[in-house]
Design an enzyme around this catalytic site. Structure first.
Site, PDB file in Angstrom:
ATOM      1  CD  GLN A 147      -2.535   1.710   0.243  1.00 10.07           C
ATOM      2  OE1 GLN A 147      -3.218   0.896  -0.387  1.00 10.07           O
ATOM      3  NE2 GLN A 147      -2.460   2.988  -0.129  1.00 10.07           N
ATOM      4  CD  GLN A 149      -3.475   7.732  -2.100  1.00 11.51           C
ATOM      5  OE1 GLN A 149      -4.245   6.791  -2.212  1.00 11.51           O
ATOM      6  NE2 GLN A 149      -3.836   8.958  -2.378  1.00 11.51           N
ATOM      7  CE1 TYR A 275      -6.460   4.265   3.826  1.00 13.26           C
ATOM      8  CE2 TYR A 275      -4.667   2.866   3.044  1.00 13.26           C
ATOM      9  CZ  TYR A 275      -5.120   3.973   3.755  1.00 13.26           C
ATOM     10  OH  TYR A 275      -4.220   4.770   4.393  1.00 13.26           O
ATOM     11  N   GLY A 276     -10.859   0.603   1.766  1.00 16.11           N
ATOM     12  CA  GLY A 276     -11.946   0.044   0.974  1.00 16.11           C
ATOM     13  C   GLY A 276     -11.416  -0.339  -0.396  1.00 16.11           C
ATOM     14  N   GLY A 277     -10.680   0.597  -0.968  1.00 19.23           N
ATOM     15  CA  GLY A 277     -10.095   0.343  -2.274  1.00 19.23           C
ATOM     16  C   GLY A 277      -8.896   1.241  -2.483  1.00 19.23           C
ATOM     17  CD  GLU A 279      -6.349   6.037  -5.827  1.00 21.06           C
ATOM     18  OE1 GLU A 279      -6.818   5.285  -4.942  1.00 21.06           O
ATOM     19  OE2 GLU A 279      -5.956   7.188  -5.601  1.00 21.06           O
ATOM     20  CG  HIS A 303     -13.950   6.105  -4.791  1.00 21.77           C
ATOM     21  ND1 HIS A 303     -14.371   7.326  -4.322  1.00 21.77           N
ATOM     22  CD2 HIS A 303     -12.626   6.032  -4.523  1.00 21.77           C
ATOM     23  CE1 HIS A 303     -13.333   7.961  -3.789  1.00 21.77           C
ATOM     24  NE2 HIS A 303     -12.270   7.194  -3.895  1.00 21.77           N
ATOM     25  CD  GLU A 304     -10.706   2.986  -4.929  1.00 20.49           C
ATOM     26  OE1 GLU A 304      -9.808   3.739  -5.350  1.00 20.49           O
ATOM     27  OE2 GLU A 304     -11.231   3.120  -3.800  1.00 20.49           O
ATOM     28  CG  HIS A 307      -9.118   7.539  -7.556  1.00 19.17           C
ATOM     29  ND1 HIS A 307      -8.825   8.837  -7.241  1.00 19.17           N
ATOM     30  CD2 HIS A 307      -9.571   6.970  -6.411  1.00 19.17           C
ATOM     31  CE1 HIS A 307      -9.083   9.045  -5.946  1.00 19.17           C
ATOM     32  NE2 HIS A 307      -9.549   7.931  -5.424  1.00 19.17           N
ATOM     33  CD  GLU A 326      -9.370   9.960  -2.646  1.00 18.47           C
ATOM     34  OE1 GLU A 326     -10.478   9.525  -2.999  1.00 18.47           O
ATOM     35  OE2 GLU A 326      -8.309   9.307  -2.771  1.00 18.47           O
ATOM     36  CG  ASP A 383      -0.454   7.344   4.949  1.00 25.47           C
ATOM     37  OD1 ASP A 383      -1.279   7.443   4.024  1.00 25.47           O
ATOM     38  OD2 ASP A 383       0.682   6.876   4.797  1.00 25.47           O
ATOM     39  CE1 TYR A 391     -10.873  10.489   1.409  1.00 24.75           C
ATOM     40  CE2 TYR A 391     -11.932   9.266  -0.372  1.00 24.75           C
ATOM     41  CZ  TYR A 391     -10.875   9.436   0.501  1.00 24.75           C
ATOM     42  OH  TYR A 391      -9.822   8.565   0.470  1.00 24.75           O
ATOM     43  NE  ARG A 564     -13.477  -0.116   3.962  1.00 18.76           N
ATOM     44  CZ  ARG A 564     -14.602  -0.131   3.289  1.00 18.76           C
ATOM     45  NH1 ARG A 564     -15.349  -1.247   3.269  1.00 18.76           N
ATOM     46  NH2 ARG A 564     -15.026   0.929   2.630  1.00 18.76           N
TER      47      ARG A 564
END
Ligand code: BES
Ligand code: ZN
Length: 607
Positions: A147, A149, A275-277, A279, A303-304, A307, A326, A383, A391, A564
């Site tokens: 991960q 980001q 995370y949920g997702g 990108e 959403h992803e 992106h 976002e 982070d 968002y 998550r």
């Protein structure tokens, strides 16, 4: 001796820079205005036994100013050697910063056009989560995912880890031979016997979109240029859940222009994914907690996918401009869902978003500068500071612009915005200039109505925030009223409710519920046994403060497996408030199952 002189001059350079701060991205040490990396050849081995990645990162560089130094970001990396054209180069790791890591300063010769760094990641590299077989669906093979980001790419490869530095890449990755490796690149579809995989990413991307995952993974086609990767146990369910992906892609292209990344595939990760997702270009990473069985949580995919334009094509210049990634993506996501499911569906998403926004504002404080769209994250870890403001406040601003100037004109503007700025960065000031000169200055009265700058540089939710009404939620509100008045739950007409209605229901039940109320609700709707993670989460948030016993075991099971962060933070907060020692006990057992970004958020709360 050479090395000593070099070391001193490097120290001097580092000192000078921290004084003048010439860097526009305060979260990267790299100095791309001098020397920029343009292409990466990555040749690595993934070692599950020692939980590390090691190998060579060879960069092609462009030296813009004849500078004699290339600066890369690292975090915990061991550097074995640096070469250019086979000759060694002097290098020096600068002072450690607990958030940013360490700059790797490499001495260049005039003629150097490429540099190789031989390195190894640390045992607890922040981007990497190493899972043992127990933590996977199949229980037989280990699993790894990255991960990157916001600023974690530097913990698994040396790089100029700033959203403004884009590079193409090729990679060779060696993994145990019963596992498949996939990346944010052109991907294999099947395992091969030697465990050696090659990748190519022809579109230039910033380091935060570098991604790798290794595990017992299978591929299934979804549409002409869409597909899904998952563990064999989950592949069927995943293919069902995400069957609308190709349709989403067609809708998205129709609205905002051609898809720039050839394929859009999805990788379903184990539940510890924080995370949920995410990108990652060509291969979005998602949590398995969106496998609800009824396609009710697929807005994460929209959403992803969105992106692929907002973020991956037009990229926030620094993490202070995160809302450009976002906010635009949430707006675009809801437009996709509107085309797919209808306006009433999209309005539910927007209203739930508005509720999230209110909650975030309550916790940050309505007048706090962290509620501005343009952030100031200097000296802080992005982070831990990127919130719903980007968002949802971002979304409501774009919705306001759409409503004020009209959808047709706004869509035309957005399409141009994406194509004119493709593969480049945008900062908040640049966007304000761009929209003023391309759209708002021609219509001064409408411009005055929007008051863009109040939204971008001011706190809280401005008064002109669009109101959203939902007939679907009105019906839910009525059901809540009848529950509140003591009527039997059997009369509630909820057969056709989606997760969104249920979420609204759970969030808006009377503040003070008794154990008896919860029992009644649980008997009628079976919440404690729900297979929908969003509902479970909302349910636990109601049961924890009351101490409703029958939900305790399901809650502990949930916390032991799901990593998550969006769920964990509020749940542990509620638990801690109710019973700190129980929260601590559960956390101590579950902590090892969480990714470092979730651990960091929770350590602060509980330990
Ligand atoms: N890019 C984000 C995830 C992210 C943000 C990772 C900041 C690290 C730092 C991703 O697109 C995202 O927004 N995920 C959301 C899901 C979405 C439907 C709102 C999430 O994980 O909750
Ligand atoms: Zn996002």
């Amino acid at each position: 001796m050479d090395k000593i002189i070099f070391t001193f001059s490097m120290l001097f350079l580092v000192a000078c820079h921290s004084e003048k701060d010439l860097r526009s991205d305060l979260h990267s040490f790299s100095e791309p205005h001098h020397v920029i990396t343009t292409h990466l050849d990555l040749n690595i081995e993934v070692d599950f036994e020692n939980e590390c990645i090691s190998g060579e990162a060879r960069y092609e560089i462009e030296n813009k100013t004849g500078h004699r130094q290339l600066t890369l970001d690292t975090h915990g990396l061991q550097i074995h050697k640096v070469t250019s054209n086979g000759e060694t180069r002097n290098y020096f790791l600068g002072q450690k910063d607990s958030i940013l890591g360490q700059p790797l300063l490499i001495e260049l010769q005039k003629e150097d056009e490429e540099v190789s760094i031989f390195y190894q990641s640390a045992a607890n590299a922040k981007a990497l989560q190493w899972l043992n077989p127990e933590q996977t669906a199949g229980k037989k093979h280990p699993f790894l995912f990255t991960q990157s980001q916001a600023i974690l790419a530097r913990s698994w490869l040396p790089c100029q880890d700033s959203p403004g530095v884009r590079f193409t890449y090729e990679a060779q990755v060696k993994v145990p031979n019963d596992l498949l490796a996939v990346m944010s690149a052109e991907n294999p579809r099947e395992k091969n016997i030697d465990g050696l995989y090659t990748f190519k990413m022809q579109q230039a991307i910033p380091a935060y979109l570098m991604a790798l995952s290794v595990g017992d993974i299978e591929f299934r086609e979804l549409g002409a240029n869409t597909g899904v990767y998952a563990e064999p146990k989950l592949i069927e369910q995943s293919a069902f859940e995400f069957a609308e992906t190709q349709e989403m892609l067609v809708i998205a292209q129709d609205m905002y222009g051609d898809y720039a990344w050839d394929r859009f595939d999805i990788l379903v990760l184990p539940p510890s994914f924080p995370y949920g997702g995410m990108e990652n270009p060509r291969l979005t990473f998602v949590t398995p907690t969106i496998l609800a069985g009824d396609r009710s949580l697929t807005s994460v995919i929209a959403h992803e996918l969105a992106h692929s334009w907002s973020g991956n094509l037009v990229t926030n210049k620094t993490w202070d401009d995160f809302w450009l990634n976002e906010g635009f993506t949430v707006y675009f996501e809801r437009r996709i869902m509107e085309r797919l499911e209808g306006i009433a569906y999209a309005d539910m998403l927007s209203l739930l978003g508005r509720q999230d926004l209110e909650r975030t504002l309550e916790s940050i404080g309505h007048s706090h500068s962290d509620t501005h769209l343009k952030l100031d994250l200097a000296g802080r870890n992005p982070d831990e500071c990127l919130t719903d403001i980007a968002y949802e406040k971002g979304f409501f601003l774009l919705r306001l612009i759409e409503q004020t100037i009209g959808r047709k004109q706004f869509d035309f503007f957005l399409k141009e915005y994406f194509s004119e700025n493709a593969f480049q960065v945008m900062d908040t000031e640049g966007f304000v200039d761009y929209i003023n000169s391309n759209l708002l200055n021609h219509q001064p009265k409408l411009k005055e109505k929007i008051r863009l700058e109040d939204w971008v540089y001011g706190p809280g939710i401005p008064e002109n925030c669009p109101a959203i009404k939902s007939s679907k939620f009105k019906a839910v509100d009525q059901a809540i009223q009848s529950f509140d008045r003591g009527y039997s739950l059997e009369h509630i007409d909820c057969n056709h409710w989606s997760s969104h209605e249920w979420l609204h229901f759970l969030r808006h039940l009377p503040k003070k519920l008794t154990k008896k109320d919860l029992k009644k609700l649980d008997l009628a709707f079976n919440f404690s046994k729900s297979g929908n993670a969003e509902l479970l989460n909302a349910w636990f948030l109601r049961t924890i403060p009351v101490g409703y016993k029958p939900a305790e075991k399901p809650l502990e099971d949930f916390l032991m497996t799901v990593g998550r962060r969006k769920f964990l933070k509020p749940l542990y907060e509620a638990l801690y408030l109710k019973d700190p020692s129980r929260a601590k006990r559960i956390y101590e057992n579950a902590r090892a199952n969480y990714h470092s970004v979730s651990q960091e958020a929770l350590d602060e709360l509980i330990l």
